[in-house]
Design a protein around this motif. Sequence first.
Motif, short mmCIF file in Angstrom:
data_model
loop_
_atom_site.label_atom_id
_atom_site.label_comp_id
_atom_site.label_asym_id
_atom_site.label_seq_id
_atom_site.Cartn_x
_atom_site.Cartn_y
_atom_site.Cartn_z
N LEU A 1 9.10 -5.41 -17.92
CA LEU A 1 9.48 -5.84 -16.58
C LEU A 1 8.32 -6.50 -15.85
N LEU A 2 7.08 -6.07 -16.19
CA LEU A 2 5.91 -6.60 -15.51
C LEU A 2 5.32 -7.77 -16.27
N PRO B 1 7.31 -11.62 -15.85
CA PRO B 1 7.05 -12.45 -14.66
C PRO B 1 5.57 -12.79 -14.48
N THR B 2 4.66 -11.89 -14.83
CA THR B 2 3.24 -12.19 -14.68
C THR B 2 2.85 -13.32 -15.62
N PHE C 1 4.75 -15.57 -16.71
CA PHE C 1 5.40 -16.79 -16.27
C PHE C 1 4.62 -17.45 -15.13
N LEU C 2 4.17 -16.63 -14.18
CA LEU C 2 3.55 -17.20 -12.99
C LEU C 2 2.03 -17.37 -13.13
N ALA C 3 1.34 -16.37 -13.64
CA ALA C 3 -0.13 -16.45 -13.65
C ALA C 3 -0.67 -17.13 -14.92
N PHE C 4 0.11 -17.10 -16.01
CA PHE C 4 -0.39 -17.66 -17.25
C PHE C 4 0.51 -18.79 -17.77
N ASN C 5 1.30 -19.40 -16.88
CA ASN C 5 2.21 -20.47 -17.24
C ASN C 5 3.10 -20.14 -18.45
N VAL D 1 -1.77 -13.32 -21.99
CA VAL D 1 -1.77 -12.10 -21.17
C VAL D 1 -2.30 -10.95 -21.99
N ALA E 1 -5.98 -11.07 -22.72
CA ALA E 1 -6.83 -10.73 -21.59
C ALA E 1 -7.18 -9.25 -21.56
N TYR F 1 11.37 -4.76 -6.21
CA TYR F 1 10.80 -5.34 -7.44
C TYR F 1 10.32 -6.76 -7.21
N VAL G 1 6.41 -8.04 -7.68
CA VAL G 1 5.98 -9.04 -8.66
C VAL G 1 5.36 -10.25 -7.96
N ASN H 1 1.35 -11.74 -8.04
CA ASN H 1 1.05 -13.11 -8.45
C ASN H 1 0.36 -13.89 -7.34
N GLY I 1 -7.52 -10.90 -16.48
CA GLY I 1 -7.36 -9.67 -17.24
C GLY I 1 -7.30 -8.47 -16.33
N ARG J 1 -1.74 -22.33 -6.97
CA ARG J 1 -1.97 -22.13 -8.41
C ARG J 1 -2.70 -23.32 -9.02
#
Lengths: 527, 94
Positions: A226-227, A230-231, A233-237, A243, A246, B26, B30, B34, B45, B94
């Motif tokens: 679940l985490l 989305p992470t 998708f958004l922070a690592f394209n 991910v 890292a 949720y 999220v 971000n 990291g 971003r």
Amino acid sequence: MMELKALKPRLHNIMFHTHTVSGIVICFALFVIFYAGAFALFMDELYQWENPNARITTVDASKVDYDKIIEKVKEVHPKFDSTKQFGIVPPTAKQPLSYFYGSEKVNDSTTTRFTAYVNPASYEVNVAGEEPTTHMSRTIYQLHFFRQIPVVGIYLSGVVSFFFLFAIFTGLLTHWKNISNKFYAFTVKGKWKNIWTNSHISLGFITLPFQLIYAITGALFGLSILLLLPTAFLAFNGDTASVIEAINPSAAVKYSDDAKPIEGAFSYNDAYKKVSAENPDYPIIYILSRNYGLEDGTITVNVDDSKGIAANGSFIFGYKDGNTISALIPEKSSYSKSTLNILIKLHYATYGGLFLKIIYFILAMVTCYIMTSGVMIWRTARNKKTYTDKQRRFHHKVTKCYLALTMSMFPAVAIIFLANKIVPIELEGRTFYVNSIFFLGWLILLITGLFWDNYSKLNKNYIVIGSVLCLLIPVANGIFTGDWIWRTLISQQYYVFSVDFTAFFIGISGLLLNKYYLKVVDVTTVK
Amino acid sequence: MPANLKYLSSKGQRWLKVTAAIIGGYAVTVTFHNAVGVFLTNYKGALIITSAYFSFILWAILMVFAFMIKNGWKIWGIYLLLTIIFTCITLTYR
């Protein structure tokens, strides 16, 4: 005494209600998770007891020839593919057999995993196939995240853990005012309703840090997807691989599918010697390799002294030349690279030796008690004329089902210990029989319990059945393996002895408790 | 004593709060992580691993908070607004 302010009546009642609803919904699954998980803490310690073939004299892990083990496995198991990932667990006092986890080629496109046991003194290899020979503690371990339920089991356990966190927060707020006064008013005398309430609050407060650890790590292990998505998708394209890189350095090493075979200059023994010379205080717990025998192959050595919260490390060497590719030094790795391991250690209790595991076990049992006391408070508070008969029958049924499911786990766990001994060790596919006896036995116990309409009778019966079965555990071990409890004590096989002794001690305690303390009283006014 | 019913909300309101707590909470969790992450590009990291455990804590707190608000529409409004703000921050920087 410290005075804590109560919440405003509206907020208090809202917190109270959400705590009750979330608690009642998750308590069935959460009890199973904590009870099974408490036993799963001792998975390694139980190993010699469950597998009589592992009851051999311990060999010093540094004297073992690991390259010879690889050669022997190749001889015994020609389908073994050494270019795929495989690894060796060095022998320890807990597990004197060395484990070998490898892959075998079924045809050109598919490979399956296999486990082999290697005697580190004689280098005798036993290949067990995909499932290990004995599966007792692993079955209990898998039950604690509902692995037996296909696909959704682990997510279900994650959801339950997360709602447990919600129940902790709402419970803390509900009982906020009473934390200190109920703590000092704790007594085992008086009306049962008061005992349930006082102990629920004070034990709940004592175990709060322990429960927070499990609610958070449990949710993380069950619901990480679940985490992660989305992470990524958004922070690592959208790049999930980066991910993972890292936080896990070994994922960053790249391997080619058409790497050429070479004669490497670095072997398992070299890796073992190098790491143990540089880190003499940290035992090596696992050596593994990828693309072994190929030009881009690596050998990874993992160390952990199981005493410190960050006392684990990982070293990756090139197979070609033995150069260090990446090193995660114990106690010295960065926040981002060590935190996941810390969370794992907090969950598995592998940072303070056996004593810590015993404390964890007790706290897990206390947590189980808190759930049961919560259900009893819920039901007692509703056993009144203000509720219709239909409502009261419903409350009674829920309580009875909960008690039958949870209390029957005590004899059920004893059943799997007995089944592990009764099903012959040489029998093909024995795991299936052991697990069937366990789950069917538990089901029969559960259904029988639903006919005991009186809670105290239900409790008493399960304790008597469980205690008698516990007393049979050392007897079964004696009959089927010849290692009677006094023999294992004399020969200092403490990992075998302590299991028999604990079972014996629990059995005797249960029977004494039954004789002097447990009385059948009728509190079940609605039938 | 069970909770006093006079303080609890109606069926429709209850569903609004439950959905706001789980889904809205949720989404806020999220998008919040971000949004913070876009300013910490050199610490990706650390961000990932912190969000691994802190997300559940924040999400559960947001769940508790959702039930504290009297009007279910209001809490949905707050969580939607926060989600949009955090998403805009993420997309802008971003």
